[in-house]
Write a protein that holds these residues in place. Structure first.
Motif, PDB file in Angstrom:
ATOM      1  N   TYR A 164       0.852  -0.979  -0.036  1.00 25.03           N
ATOM      2  CA  TYR A 164       0.068   0.059  -0.142  1.00 25.03           C
ATOM      3  C   TYR A 164       0.930   1.275  -0.063  1.00 25.03           C
ATOM      4  CZ  TYR A 164      -4.107  -2.932   0.643  1.00 25.03           C
ATOM      5  OH  TYR A 164      -5.241  -3.608   0.677  1.00 25.03           O
ATOM      6  N   HIS A 166       0.937   5.387   0.364  1.00 27.60           N
ATOM      7  CA  HIS A 166       0.238   6.544   0.837  1.00 27.60           C
ATOM      8  C   HIS A 166       0.667   7.756  -0.008  1.00 27.60           C
ATOM      9  CE1 HIS A 166      -0.978   9.947   3.289  1.00 27.60           C
ATOM     10  NE2 HIS A 166      -1.269   9.059   4.232  1.00 27.60           N
ATOM     11  N   TYR A 276       9.395   2.275  10.332  1.00 27.22           N
ATOM     12  CA  TYR A 276       8.976   2.937  11.678  1.00 27.22           C
ATOM     13  C   TYR A 276       9.596   2.143  12.785  1.00 27.22           C
ATOM     14  CZ  TYR A 276       5.625   4.514  14.863  1.00 27.22           C
ATOM     15  OH  TYR A 276       4.710   5.264  15.915  1.00 27.22           O
ATOM     16  N   SER A 279       7.710  -0.597  14.968  1.00 19.90           N
ATOM     17  CA  SER A 279       6.926  -1.654  14.124  1.00 19.90           C
ATOM     18  C   SER A 279       6.738  -3.050  14.869  1.00 19.90           C
ATOM     19  CB  SER A 279       7.285  -1.874  12.716  1.00 19.90           C
ATOM     20  OG  SER A 279       7.355  -0.896  12.043  1.00 19.90           O
ATOM     21  N   ARG A 288      -2.153   0.019  10.518  1.00 20.56           N
ATOM     22  CA  ARG A 288      -3.067   0.621   9.648  1.00 20.56           C
ATOM     23  C   ARG A 288      -3.664   2.241   9.895  1.00 20.56           C
ATOM     24  NH1 ARG A 288      -5.600  -4.382  10.007  1.00 20.56           N
ATOM     25  NH2 ARG A 288      -7.486  -3.561  11.342  1.00 20.56           N
ATOM     26  N   PHE A 291      -0.471   4.402   9.337  1.00 19.86           N
ATOM     27  CA  PHE A 291      -0.394   4.670   7.881  1.00 19.86           C
ATOM     28  C   PHE A 291      -1.138   5.603   7.430  1.00 19.86           C
ATOM     29  CE2 PHE A 291      -1.910   3.392   3.433  1.00 19.86           C
ATOM     30  CZ  PHE A 291      -0.431   3.653   2.782  1.00 19.86           C
ATOM     31  N   GLU A 292      -2.630   5.535   7.889  1.00 14.55           N
ATOM     32  CA  GLU A 292      -3.708   6.429   7.268  1.00 14.55           C
ATOM     33  C   GLU A 292      -3.186   8.051   7.959  1.00 14.55           C
ATOM     34  OE1 GLU A 292      -7.924   7.302   9.230  1.00 14.55           O
ATOM     35  OE2 GLU A 292      -7.450   5.413   9.214  1.00 14.55           O
ATOM     36  N   PHE A 296       4.281   6.642   7.946  1.00 14.16           N
ATOM     37  CA  PHE A 296       5.088   5.985   6.982  1.00 14.16           C
ATOM     38  C   PHE A 296       4.305   5.867   5.708  1.00 14.16           C
ATOM     39  CE2 PHE A 296       3.588   3.117  10.421  1.00 14.16           C
ATOM     40  CZ  PHE A 296       2.534   1.987   9.663  1.00 14.16           C
ATOM     41  N   THR A 299       3.153   0.152   3.502  1.00 18.44           N
ATOM     42  CA  THR A 299       3.006  -1.024   4.460  1.00 18.44           C
ATOM     43  C   THR A 299       2.296  -2.188   3.641  1.00 18.44           C
ATOM     44  OG1 THR A 299       2.012  -1.473   6.404  1.00 18.44           O
ATOM     45  CG2 THR A 299       0.516  -0.371   4.930  1.00 18.44           C
ATOM     46  N   ASN A 305      -7.535  -4.447   4.713  1.00 15.20           N
ATOM     47  CA  ASN A 305      -7.141  -2.873   5.195  1.00 15.20           C
ATOM     48  C   ASN A 305      -8.479  -2.005   4.884  1.00 15.20           C
ATOM     49  OD1 ASN A 305      -4.885  -3.495   6.274  1.00 15.20           O
ATOM     50  ND2 ASN A 305      -3.610  -3.370   4.436  1.00 15.20           N
ATOM     51  N   TRP A 309     -10.228   1.709   6.494  1.00 16.78           N
ATOM     52  CA  TRP A 309      -9.938   3.182   6.152  1.00 16.78           C
ATOM     53  C   TRP A 309     -11.172   3.694   5.432  1.00 16.78           C
ATOM     54  CZ3 TRP A 309      -5.178   0.859   3.462  1.00 16.78           C
ATOM     55  CH2 TRP A 309      -3.958   0.565   4.302  1.00 16.78           C
ATOM     56  N   TYR A 317      -4.649   6.535  -1.058  1.00 16.14           N
ATOM     57  CA  TYR A 317      -3.810   5.664  -1.207  1.00 16.14           C
ATOM     58  C   TYR A 317      -3.952   4.748  -2.637  1.00 16.14           C
ATOM     59  CZ  TYR A 317      -7.246   2.301   0.576  1.00 16.14           C
ATOM     60  OH  TYR A 317      -8.765   1.633   0.626  1.00 16.14           O
TER      61      TYR A 317
END
Length: 492
Positions: A164, A166, A276, A279, A288, A291-292, A296, A299, A305, A309, A317
């Motif tokens: 994924y 971002h 990160y 982690s 999750r 990341f949102e 970072f 992922t 996922n 979101w 994303y």
């Protein structure tokens, strides 16, 4: 174990979603027959599943089904996923199972059949009915037993893991195409360059990568995804027999160089500070969320996922799968032929009506709505059209359908293997990866070789326990091309 042989887990991140959504209740009843035309029907059938995040799709199908079948009402009960198998077993022991149910993961389907839990549906599932499914959908030892059909595949083999991306993090790092769109990585070098740019442009305030490994599973996703692109059949992120390299009928963590190469790549990224830092201590749900929030830029996870979101209105994303050294994946994701979804209970007093609901769920139209509502891939390939999906990230996932195909299945070659019980080996690949990542394991090759030897010995012991009808050669498919679907013929 036979359940592991006959069904690969990974699309099926839906079960994990169901458990997460329904925590705190051993049983949550979701009756769906109170405000619709079917509520005063002559016959009410009971239906059990563990679908929570997919409940909207099920409820809509019930509504449509009852409109088309005014004489039948469906009373749905959604159970907590991690309690589902126990509750089904209890229902049968109490002689009060539902009329139709999602097939539980345990006990193995062979045992559910031998215990007379399920009703053969051959009376209705004629050859003509079966012909609407793809070839090799009905397989002895998978969804057919002693020539009788009990269930059927609902979902197609799916790309279980994705990388994924971002958008905001990538754009801030200047990782864009001339038209301003995000520059998505395709190769290992692309991923490394993106990681370096994110770290450099953010001054280290944003990590390139992140994951949540407190449950000791997420690191294996990184190994699995990257090793497939390099030309190995994965297996790091799945348990049981499904982790084997069927080309040779053995585990190859210690003999296939790709596994060591990917681990070395991951450790190179770690040593550069691209992961990160927390982690290993956070869980996947926290990862999750981070990341949102843009902590970072990349992922790894599955389609599971997306619902969370989407709930948070986070759509910024994209996703890719199978990044490879060259840009062209040399291996894919694999699922078994045949499959299971729902079955009619042998105890049902309304078998004809239960079959009508069974037939409805397996229709092309219901499968099409499943895809369009962002739930997963359909067994009917014509339904897996990204153009029919309005949500862009899920449309990207649907577009990856070609990266998952049918793989070898030893139980088709030799049905005796449904009796095989494979002992778990500890430490497993997740433990080894955690030890390497934290620096507790220095000799990576030695650890991989030791794990491989122990797993192959466990297989040899399990095959011996099956008896003369099984052999280690049953697991080897020397003609398997990792870039194509594989069809195993009985006795081949």
């Amino acid at each position: 174990m036979s359940s592991s042989i006959s069904r690969r887990s990974l699309l099926r991140g839906a079960a994990a979603l169901a458990g997460a959504s329904a925590v705190g209740s051993a049983l949550s009843s979701c009756s769906s027959d109170s405000d619709n035309p079917g509520s005063k029907a002559a016959v009410t059938i009971t239906y059990w599943d563990w679908y929570a995040s997919q409940a909207g799709w099920v409820d809509n199908e019930i509504k449509l089904f009852q409109q088309a079948n005014n004489g039948i009402a469906v009373k749905k009960t959604t159970q907590v996923s991690d309690k589902y198998a126990d509750l089904v077993s209890l229902a049968y022991r109490s002689n009060n199972p539902p009329d139709i149910l999602m097939v539980p993961k345990n006990p193995p389907l062979t045992q559910q059949v031998s215990q007379d839990w399920l009703l053969p549906v051959d009376k209705w599932a004629t050859k003509s009915w079966q012909s609407r499914f793809p070839q090799n959908s009905f397989v002895e030892g998978v969804d057919v037993f002693d020539g009788k059909v009990y269930t059927a595949p609902f979902a197609a083999p799916a790309p279980s893991l994705q990388l994924y991306i971002h958008h905001g993090v990538f754009k801030d790092a200047g990782l864009t195409n001339p038209d301003g769109s995000v520059l998505l990585p395709k190769t290992w070098d692309d991923v490394s360059r993106a990681a370096e740019a994110i770290t450099s442009k953010s001054g280290g305030k944003v990590s390139a990568f992140g994951f949540g490994n407190s449950t000791n599973t997420s690191l294996a996703w990184w190994l699995d995804l990257f090793v497939r692109g390099a030309g190995s059949p994965g297996g790091a992120a799945v348990g049981g027999i499904d982790g084997m390299d069927y080309r040779v009928g053995k585990w190859t963590f210690g003999t296939d160089r790709n596994y060591l190469d990917v681990i070395n790549l991951l450790m190179e990224w770690k040593n550069k500070g691209w992961f990160y830092p927390n982690s290993m201590s956070i869980n996947d749900e926290q990862a999750r969320a981070f990341f949102e929030r843009g902590r970072f830029g990349m992922t790894i996870g599955g389609v599971w996922n997306q619902p969370e979101w989407t709930k948070h209105k986070f759509t910024d994303y994209s996703l890719v799968t199978l990044p490879s050294p060259s840009g062209t994946p040399k291996a894919l994701f694999y699922g078994p032929p045949g499959g299971k979804f729902v079955a009619v209970s042998s105890k049902s007093k309304h078998a004809d009506e239960a079959w009508a609901w069974f037939d409805w769920l397996y229709s092309r139209e219901a499968g099409k709505r499943w895809v369009e509502q962002g739930q997963g891939l359909s067994v009917y390939q014509e339904n897996n059209d990204p153009k029919g999906v309005t949500f862009a990230p899920f449309a990207q996932y649907v577009a990856l359908a070609g990266t998952a195909v049918v793989g070898p299945q030893p139980t088709i070659r030799n049905p005796e293997l449904t009796k095989l019980e494979l002992a778990a080996v500890k430490p497993d690949i997740n433990d080894v990866l955690a030890g390497v990542y934290t620096g507790q394991i220095k000799d990576v090759q030695g650890a991989l070789t030791s794990l491989t030897d122990k797993m192959n010995q466990a297989l040899a012991d399990a095959v011996k326990a099956v008896g003369a009808g099984a052999s280690l050669t049953d697991f080897a498919f020397a003609d398997w091309d990792l870039t194509k679907a594989y069809t195993t013929k009985p006795g081949a």
